[in-house]
Design an enzyme around this catalytic site. Structure first.
Site, PDB file in Angstrom:
ATOM      1  N   TYR A 182      -4.419   3.693   8.188  1.00 41.00           N
ATOM      2  CA  TYR A 182      -5.790   3.185   8.340  1.00 41.00           C
ATOM      3  C   TYR A 182      -6.375   3.553   9.707  1.00 41.00           C
ATOM      4  O   TYR A 182      -6.210   4.692  10.145  1.00 41.00           O
ATOM      5  CB  TYR A 182      -5.835   1.668   8.088  1.00 41.00           C
ATOM      6  CG  TYR A 182      -5.058   1.332   6.844  1.00 41.00           C
ATOM      7  CD1 TYR A 182      -5.556   1.713   5.606  1.00 41.00           C
ATOM      8  CD2 TYR A 182      -3.824   0.730   6.896  1.00 41.00           C
ATOM      9  CE1 TYR A 182      -4.847   1.463   4.457  1.00 41.00           C
ATOM     10  CE2 TYR A 182      -3.104   0.476   5.744  1.00 41.00           C
ATOM     11  CZ  TYR A 182      -3.619   0.846   4.535  1.00 41.00           C
ATOM     12  OH  TYR A 182      -2.920   0.607   3.402  1.00 41.00           O
ATOM     13  N   VAL A 192       1.230  -3.775   3.808  1.00 43.95           N
ATOM     14  CA  VAL A 192       1.188  -5.068   4.503  1.00 43.95           C
ATOM     15  C   VAL A 192       2.447  -5.914   4.284  1.00 43.95           C
ATOM     16  O   VAL A 192       2.597  -6.961   4.904  1.00 43.95           O
ATOM     17  CB  VAL A 192      -0.060  -5.930   4.171  1.00 43.95           C
ATOM     18  CG1 VAL A 192      -1.303  -5.370   4.794  1.00 43.95           C
ATOM     19  CG2 VAL A 192      -0.219  -6.138   2.681  1.00 43.95           C
ATOM     20  N   LYS A 246       0.405   3.428  -2.920  1.00 40.81           N
ATOM     21  CA  LYS A 246      -0.764   4.325  -3.025  1.00 40.81           C
ATOM     22  C   LYS A 246      -0.333   5.796  -2.999  1.00 40.81           C
ATOM     23  O   LYS A 246      -1.023   6.656  -3.548  1.00 40.81           O
ATOM     24  CB  LYS A 246      -1.767   4.010  -1.909  1.00 40.81           C
ATOM     25  CG  LYS A 246      -2.433   2.619  -2.073  1.00 40.81           C
ATOM     26  CD  LYS A 246      -3.300   2.225  -0.883  1.00 40.81           C
ATOM     27  CE  LYS A 246      -4.194   1.026  -1.162  1.00 40.81           C
ATOM     28  NZ  LYS A 246      -3.861  -0.241  -0.621  1.00 40.81           N
ATOM     29  N   TYR A 295      -4.109  -2.099 -10.106  1.00 37.57           N
ATOM     30  CA  TYR A 295      -3.945  -1.945  -8.654  1.00 37.57           C
ATOM     31  C   TYR A 295      -3.022  -3.042  -8.089  1.00 37.57           C
ATOM     32  O   TYR A 295      -2.105  -2.759  -7.315  1.00 37.57           O
ATOM     33  CB  TYR A 295      -5.330  -1.980  -7.988  1.00 37.57           C
ATOM     34  CG  TYR A 295      -5.281  -2.086  -6.495  1.00 37.57           C
ATOM     35  CD1 TYR A 295      -4.979  -0.970  -5.711  1.00 37.57           C
ATOM     36  CD2 TYR A 295      -5.508  -3.297  -5.841  1.00 37.57           C
ATOM     37  CE1 TYR A 295      -4.909  -1.062  -4.327  1.00 37.57           C
ATOM     38  CE2 TYR A 295      -5.443  -3.402  -4.465  1.00 37.57           C
ATOM     39  CZ  TYR A 295      -5.137  -2.281  -3.716  1.00 37.57           C
ATOM     40  OH  TYR A 295      -5.052  -2.377  -2.356  1.00 37.57           O
ATOM     41  N   SER A 298       0.801  -1.234   0.000  1.00 35.36           N
ATOM     42  CA  SER A 298       0.000   0.000   0.000  1.00 35.36           C
ATOM     43  C   SER A 298       0.833   1.284   0.000  1.00 35.36           C
ATOM     44  O   SER A 298       0.268   2.367  -0.160  1.00 35.36           O
ATOM     45  CB  SER A 298      -0.933   0.018   1.202  1.00 35.36           C
ATOM     46  OG  SER A 298      -1.960  -0.916   0.999  1.00 35.36           O
TER      47      SER A 298
HETATM   48  O1  DON Z   1      -5.021  -4.894  -1.618  1.00 38.01           O
HETATM   49  C1  DON Z   1      -4.607  -5.419  -0.605  1.00 38.01           C
HETATM   50  O2  DON Z   1      -5.332  -5.821   0.280  1.00 38.01           O
HETATM   51  C2  DON Z   1      -3.105  -5.526  -0.443  1.00 38.01           C
HETATM   52  N1  DON Z   1      -2.493  -5.881  -1.662  1.00 38.01           N
HETATM   53  C3  DON Z   1      -2.516  -4.239   0.011  1.00 38.01           C
HETATM   54  C4  DON Z   1      -3.067  -3.746   1.284  1.00 38.01           C
HETATM   55  C5  DON Z   1      -2.086  -3.054   2.154  1.00 38.01           C
HETATM   56  O3  DON Z   1      -0.906  -3.007   1.961  1.00 38.01           O
HETATM   57  C6  DON Z   1      -2.694  -2.546   3.362  1.00 38.01           C
HETATM   58  N2  DON Z   1      -1.679  -2.016   4.203  1.00 38.01           N
HETATM   59  N3  DON Z   1      -1.391  -2.050   5.283  1.00 38.01           N
END
Ligand code: DON
Length: 313
Positions: free
Chosen positions: A246, A264, A72, A196, A69
């Site tokens: 978040y 993540v 982003k 994405y 993320s």
């Molecule tokens: O889209 C998702 O759920 C993951 N590829 C990325 C989410 C993410 O990194 C949330 N971060 N903490």
């Protein structure tokens, strides 16, 4: 803010790395896809690029990890460059107070995600980029952008991560389809998601990430080149501060006091405006999906340097 010499900063990073290596409560490594689950939780790296251009690293700072993320931030920067403030008609800039992949607010808020750093918001950002580009071009644009920002052409997308995201991304599919029903996704859902997932699969080291974040530290300028206006850099930092972790963003502001964006994969990009661009990585996550030791390391770094934006200047 206390002035800190290069030698003292290096000693601080070495000290923090030793403390993090010894930590027993390391959080839980993401296990929703095998390539992330396979990363050992013993890893810890940190990189700091100062406003002067000086770079200090410690631990596993040159090992590439999935930035997830954190991408982003770069996607938001490109989307604002493409459509300007019109972007804010399709995505908000308020903290969500919900999990990164939550769908609950989308119903009452008519398919407009709270901010560009939750999954729903980032999917809208991808859709905006695809208003002008084919998926392949948008992915290439993001890759070129981070390579240029970091000054490193070896940065790549981990296709095995992108594929695994694709195979398991049912919640993201639900988010995208739900927003499409509200008219806030214009393109084909699978093409938007493919873009994405590839953004999330960018692999970078702490050193590369901290280098890439320099424009946010330096009022929109990286390596002497203007990437975005100073106003836009300030505003992206503001959204990172309020929404970058978040439902854990308030606590991050309280403990660390810097704009930051987590992923993540266990990475966090943090910005001390005018002072430093910082990247930290430790794959074990807290319950909100943010790096447990990454946050702790940043907390110790700001305590020892006085780099919180709330420190009297
Ligand atoms: O889209 C998702 O759920 C993951 N590829 C990325 C989410 C993410 O990194 C949330 N971060 N903490």
């Amino acid at each position: 803010m206390r002035a800190i010499s290069g030698a003292a900063l290096q000693a601080t990073l070495d000290e923090i790395t030793a403390e993090m290596r010894a930590a027993t409560e390391r959080g839980r490594v993401a296990n929703y896809i095998p390539p992330l689950a396979a990363v050992p939780d013993s890893r810890f790296g940190i990189a700091v690029v100062l406003g002067t251009g000086e770079v200090h690293v410690a631990g596993d700072a040159d090992e590439a990890f999935s930035i997830q993320s954190i991408s982003k931030v770069f996607a938001l920067t490109l989307a604002l460059g493409a459509v300007g403030d019109q972007l804010w008609n399709r995505v908000g800039r308020e903290p969500s107070g919900s999990a990164f992949n939550s769908i609950v607010q989308l119903e009452t808020e008519h398919g407009i995600p709270r901010n560009p750093f939750i999954n729903a918001g980032a999917i809208v950002v991808c859709d905006v980029l695809l208003g002008r580009l084919q998926p392949r071009e948008a992915i290439g644009q993001l890759l070129r952008f981070v390579r240029e920002l970091a000054g490193d052409d070896t940065i790549a997308i981990d296709e095995s991560v992108a594929r695994a995201e694709q195979d398991t991304g049912f919640t993201n599919r639900a988010l995208a389809n739900y927003m499409r029903a509200f008219g806030n996704i214009h393109g084909e859902v699978e093409l938007v998601l493919g873009t994405y997932f590839h953004f999330c699969a960018l692999a970078m080291s702490c050193r590369q990430l901290a280098m890439a974040g320099r424009y946010l530290m330096a009022g929109g300028i990286s390596d002497g080149h203007r990437v975005i206006t100073d106003k836009r850099a300030r505003r992206i930092n503001a959204v990172m501060m309020s929404c970058g972790q978040y439902d854990n963003s308030g606590d991050f502001a309280y403990r660390i006091g810097l704009p930051g964006k987590s992923g993540v994969g266990g990475g966090i990009l943090a910005v001390a405006p005018g002072i430093a661009s910082i990247a930290v990585w430790s794959p074990g996550l807290n319950p909100s999906g943010n790096s447990q030791l990454g946050q702790m390391a940043l907390e110790r770094l700001v305590q020892r340097t006085g780099w919180s934006v709330f420190e009297p200047r």
